[in-house]
Motif scaffolding. Structure first.
Motif, mmCIF file in Angstrom:
data_model
loop_
_atom_site.group_PDB
_atom_site.id
_atom_site.type_symbol
_atom_site.label_atom_id
_atom_site.label_comp_id
_atom_site.label_asym_id
_atom_site.label_seq_id
_atom_site.Cartn_x
_atom_site.Cartn_y
_atom_site.Cartn_z
ATOM 1 N N ALA A 156 -17.063 1.199 -1.291
ATOM 2 C CA ALA A 156 -17.915 2.278 -2.316
ATOM 3 C C ALA A 156 -18.175 3.708 -1.818
ATOM 4 O O ALA A 156 -18.717 5.018 -1.705
ATOM 5 C CB ALA A 156 -19.498 1.561 -1.991
ATOM 6 N N SER A 157 -17.381 3.651 0.154
ATOM 7 C CA SER A 157 -17.682 4.827 0.652
ATOM 8 C C SER A 157 -16.684 5.387 0.386
ATOM 9 O O SER A 157 -15.337 4.645 0.272
ATOM 10 C CB SER A 157 -18.179 4.534 2.140
ATOM 11 N N ASP A 158 -16.697 7.238 0.202
ATOM 12 C CA ASP A 158 -14.877 7.783 0.502
ATOM 13 C C ASP A 158 -14.894 8.181 1.540
ATOM 14 O O ASP A 158 -13.135 8.723 2.145
ATOM 15 C CB ASP A 158 -15.658 9.345 -0.748
ATOM 16 N N ARG A 159 -15.663 7.584 2.932
ATOM 17 C CA ARG A 159 -14.630 7.407 4.354
ATOM 18 C C ARG A 159 -13.445 6.459 4.426
ATOM 19 O O ARG A 159 -12.923 6.574 5.119
ATOM 20 C CB ARG A 159 -15.671 7.599 4.613
ATOM 21 N N ILE A 160 -13.557 5.420 3.623
ATOM 22 C CA ILE A 160 -12.709 4.300 3.970
ATOM 23 C C ILE A 160 -11.819 4.259 2.394
ATOM 24 O O ILE A 160 -12.455 4.329 1.647
ATOM 25 C CB ILE A 160 -13.958 3.215 3.473
ATOM 26 N N PRO A 161 -10.534 4.796 2.767
ATOM 27 C CA PRO A 161 -9.914 4.524 1.785
ATOM 28 C C PRO A 161 -9.251 3.041 1.785
ATOM 29 O O PRO A 161 -9.175 2.308 2.104
ATOM 30 C CB PRO A 161 -8.115 5.062 2.683
ATOM 31 N N TYR A 162 -8.812 3.422 0.182
ATOM 32 C CA TYR A 162 -8.514 1.842 0.121
ATOM 33 C C TYR A 162 -7.884 1.174 0.719
ATOM 34 O O TYR A 162 -6.514 1.800 0.868
ATOM 35 C CB TYR A 162 -8.206 1.348 -2.126
ATOM 36 N N LEU A 163 -7.486 -0.279 0.120
ATOM 37 C CA LEU A 163 -6.600 -1.034 0.672
ATOM 38 C C LEU A 163 -5.678 -2.088 0.039
ATOM 39 O O LEU A 163 -6.390 -2.446 -1.000
ATOM 40 C CB LEU A 163 -6.682 -2.229 1.794
ATOM 41 N N VAL A 164 -4.150 -2.027 0.349
ATOM 42 C CA VAL A 164 -3.537 -2.382 -0.897
ATOM 43 C C VAL A 164 -2.652 -3.526 0.032
ATOM 44 O O VAL A 164 -2.328 -2.765 1.230
ATOM 45 C CB VAL A 164 -2.272 -1.469 -1.221
ATOM 46 N N THR A 165 -2.716 -4.702 -0.443
ATOM 47 C CA THR A 165 -1.948 -5.694 0.726
ATOM 48 C C THR A 165 -0.800 -6.390 -0.871
ATOM 49 O O THR A 165 -1.180 -6.358 -2.047
ATOM 50 C CB THR A 165 -2.580 -6.900 1.022
ATOM 51 N N VAL A 166 0.701 -6.293 -0.507
ATOM 52 C CA VAL A 166 1.495 -6.903 -1.805
ATOM 53 C C VAL A 166 1.858 -8.699 -0.703
ATOM 54 O O VAL A 166 2.998 -8.232 0.241
ATOM 55 C CB VAL A 166 2.271 -6.436 -2.090
ATOM 56 N N LEU A 167 2.164 -9.325 -1.587
ATOM 57 C CA LEU A 167 2.873 -10.675 -1.272
ATOM 58 C C LEU A 167 3.690 -10.827 -2.425
ATOM 59 O O LEU A 167 3.931 -11.157 -3.216
ATOM 60 C CB LEU A 167 1.916 -12.005 -0.605
ATOM 61 N N PRO A 168 5.169 -11.775 -1.819
ATOM 62 C CA PRO A 168 4.933 -12.153 -0.560
ATOM 63 C C PRO A 168 5.660 -10.375 0.500
ATOM 64 O O PRO A 168 6.218 -9.740 0.024
ATOM 65 C CB PRO A 168 6.609 -13.159 -0.666
ATOM 66 N N LYS A 169 5.829 -11.255 1.440
ATOM 67 C CA LYS A 169 6.116 -9.992 2.122
ATOM 68 C C LYS A 169 7.062 -10.276 2.754
ATOM 69 O O LYS A 169 7.741 -11.099 3.295
ATOM 70 C CB LYS A 169 5.235 -10.404 3.726
ATOM 71 N N ILE A 170 8.351 -9.376 2.813
ATOM 72 C CA ILE A 170 9.833 -9.643 3.458
ATOM 73 C C ILE A 170 9.780 -8.535 5.024
ATOM 74 O O ILE A 170 9.094 -7.685 4.773
ATOM 75 C CB ILE A 170 10.410 -8.771 2.387
ATOM 76 N N ILE A 171 10.621 -9.536 6.059
ATOM 77 C CA ILE A 171 10.014 -8.129 7.006
ATOM 78 C C ILE A 171 11.171 -7.456 7.157
ATOM 79 O O ILE A 171 12.603 -7.219 6.234
ATOM 80 C CB ILE A 171 11.209 -9.415 8.341
ATOM 81 N N GLN A 186 -4.157 9.289 -9.545
ATOM 82 C CA GLN A 186 -5.394 8.467 -9.848
ATOM 83 C C GLN A 186 -6.884 8.999 -8.903
ATOM 84 O O GLN A 186 -7.290 9.010 -9.421
ATOM 85 C CB GLN A 186 -5.368 7.627 -10.529
ATOM 86 N N GLY A 187 -6.449 9.627 -8.329
ATOM 87 C CA GLY A 187 -7.754 9.432 -7.087
ATOM 88 C C GLY A 187 -8.315 8.242 -7.071
ATOM 89 O O GLY A 187 -9.357 8.889 -6.978
ATOM 90 N N LEU A 188 -7.786 6.912 -6.731
ATOM 91 C CA LEU A 188 -8.842 6.173 -7.233
ATOM 92 C C LEU A 188 -9.528 5.642 -5.617
ATOM 93 O O LEU A 188 -8.871 6.285 -4.616
ATOM 94 C CB LEU A 188 -8.057 4.998 -7.243
ATOM 95 N N GLY A 189 -10.327 5.066 -5.341
ATOM 96 C CA GLY A 189 -11.272 4.948 -4.079
ATOM 97 C C GLY A 189 -13.141 5.147 -4.914
ATOM 98 O O GLY A 189 -12.762 4.163 -5.310
ATOM 99 N N THR A 190 -13.956 5.751 -4.754
ATOM 100 C CA THR A 190 -15.346 5.353 -4.705
ATOM 101 C C THR A 190 -15.043 5.517 -6.468
ATOM 102 O O THR A 190 -16.326 4.473 -7.255
ATOM 103 C CB THR A 190 -15.943 6.448 -4.662
ATOM 104 N N LYS A 191 -14.527 5.827 -7.083
ATOM 105 C CA LYS A 191 -14.361 5.821 -8.252
ATOM 106 C C LYS A 191 -14.200 5.208 -8.795
ATOM 107 O O LYS A 191 -14.438 4.116 -9.966
ATOM 108 C CB LYS A 191 -13.699 6.987 -8.932
ATOM 109 N N ALA A 192 -13.043 4.550 -7.967
ATOM 110 C CA ALA A 192 -13.175 2.965 -8.936
ATOM 111 C C ALA A 192 -13.596 1.734 -8.305
ATOM 112 O O ALA A 192 -13.772 1.362 -9.236
ATOM 113 C CB ALA A 192 -11.404 3.006 -8.039
#
Length: 269
Positions: A156-171, A186-192
């Motif tokens: 909800a706060s613009d001061r924290i960027p969105y976080l992305v996690t993808v599985l499976p993880k490959i070394i 798309q400038g995603l963040g608080t808007k999203a």
């Protein structure tokens, strides 16, 4: 004069459901947001399976190069609106602008446009991940498909960027650098976060109907910090894609189906 295989003027032939179309690769790369645009981009081009160097098979019905309405094609090509929408979704082709939107209020038009942008970004991200894991997705053991999970947290706060996690993880490897440009565009963040708050369930229903095997989960969370920093609210969106396949479905929907049909009639004689 020889043509550079990776050049924009490279001639390619698409075999779409038995109908062949010849064009240039630049025709598709000019629309990078579409499925074919991503398939023939520089980063994915070398991994594309082809026949005779420049022939590529697309397991879909052949169509014209335009986006027709059902009324215009019902006399020549039997197709329903649902089938047309399915093809547009598969190839990630944007719909023509609806003239009815001009009657909407400014705020409604703005929200509709932002909602479209967010859904487009999520669809493009999923397709990018499928291409990235293409070999594992197709060749996974047991015929149960290959599970891909994408998790994005919008704060909800613009001061924290969105976080992305993808599985499976490959070394040593991660597809995140490939998908963050799509989300950043798309400038995603608080808007999203705000869009998820109002339309999250609808977005999930749409994506689950568009991607067979997709499981959508949306969760609202609040992190409590110390007295100096207020709590941080976020929406954590998780999309898991695991699509199994059936042997007969594969045979009946590829070029081998014609051979199977011929053998069927031969056995009846």
């Amino acid at each position: 004069m020889a043509t550079n295989r990776k050049g924009s003027r490279e001639r390619i032939i698409l075999n779409v459901g038995g109908i062949k179309y010849e064009t240039y690769r630049s025709t598709f790369t000019a629309y990078p947001e579409t499925r074919l645009g991503m398939m023939f981009s520089e980063e994915n081009h070398a991994a594309l399976p082809s026949k005779n160097g420049n022939v590529y098979y697309i397991d879909r019905n052949g169509r014209t190069g335009k986006i027709p309405s059902v009324d215009k094609v019902k006399c020549s090509i039997p197709i329903t609106q649902e089938q047309l929408d399915e093809e547009l979704d598969y190839f990630m082709i944007p719909r023509p602008k609806n003239s009815k939107k001009s009657k909407l209020s400014l705020r409604s038009r703005t929200l509709a446009a932002e909602l479209d942008n967010l859904v487009y970004a999520l669809k493009a991200t999923l397709n990018k991940l499928v291409l990235y894991f293409q070999k594992r997705f197709i060749m996974s053991a047991g015929g149960h498909g290959f599970n891909i999970t994408l998790e994005i947290s919008f704060y909800a706060s613009d001061r924290i960027p969105y976080l992305v996690t993808v599985l499976p993880k490959i070394i040593g490897k991660t597809p995140i650098p490939l998908i963050t440009p799509i989300l950043n565009e798309q400038g995603l963040g608080t808007k999203a976060y705000l869009i998820m708050n109002r339309f999250g369930d609808k977005i999930g229903n749409y994506l689950e109907s568009t991607f067979p095997g997709l499981n959508w989960h949306l969760q609202w969370l609040e992190q409590f910090n110390d007295e100096i920093r207020p709590s941080d609210a976020m929406y954590r969106m998780r999309m898991s894609l695991c699509d199994k396949f059936e042997y007969e479905d594969v045979i009946n929907n590829c070029c081998l189906s014609t051979v199977a049909t011929k053998n069927y009639y031969k056995d009846d004689l």
